[in-house]
Design a protein around this motif. Structure first.
Motif: not given
Length: 149
Positions: A95-108, A62-69, A55-59
């Motif tokens: 200190n502000r960070v703008d979140l750059d969301f990427k949509e992932i679709r998998e089946e349903n 000190t890197s995290g992910l925000v996940n929304i469904s 998914y091209g995610i930096k692992r």
């Protein structure tokens, strides 16, 4: 193609598991009538290297992910909903960070993920705006402390 399907299935399972165990004392869901927004923020090291690469995610520690469904609980089976999404995170000193969301679709399923870099024991306050198909905007706010593992 079978390998890609397996990676996607593993990704969906990882995200579902993280949503269940991220904060056991609190359900990570905000309900707006029949619209249920599930959210979680976690360290990218919870993902396997194969899933992160697919998914091209930096692992990194000190890197995290925000996940929304977003689910439509008013329909049979609570199907996933596509939404417009934007958000920001602020640490405790503002200190502000703008979140750059990427949509992932998998089946349903539909997931929206955004990377966030952090320092050890850094706390962020998240504000996520979701624009529904009818044009209404729903806002979810939560806080998460990250640890460099």
């Amino acid at each position: 193609m079978a390998k890609q399907h397996t990676v996607r299935t593993l990704f969906a399972l990882c995200l579902a598991l993280l949503m269940l165990v991220a904060l056991p004392a609190k359900a990570n869901v905000e309900k707006f009538g029949d619209v249920h927004v599930h959210y979680v923020a976690f360290s990218s090291t919870f993902l396997t290297p194969a899933i992160a690469k697919a998914y091209g995610i930096k692992r990194s520690r000190t890197s995290g992910l925000v996940n929304i469904s977003v689910l439509d609980a008013g329909k049979q089976g609570s199907p996933a909903m596509a939404v417009g999404i934007k958000g920001e995170a602020r640490n405790l000193i503002g200190n502000r960070v703008d979140l750059d969301f990427k949509e992932i679709r998998e089946e349903n399923a539909i997931y929206y993920i955004a990377p966030i870099d952090y320092s050890n024991e850094e706390t962020f306050r998240f504000k996520i705006d979701l624009t529904l198909a009818d044009g209404s905007v729903k806002t979810v706010e939560f806080q998460q402390k990250f640890y460099a593992d």
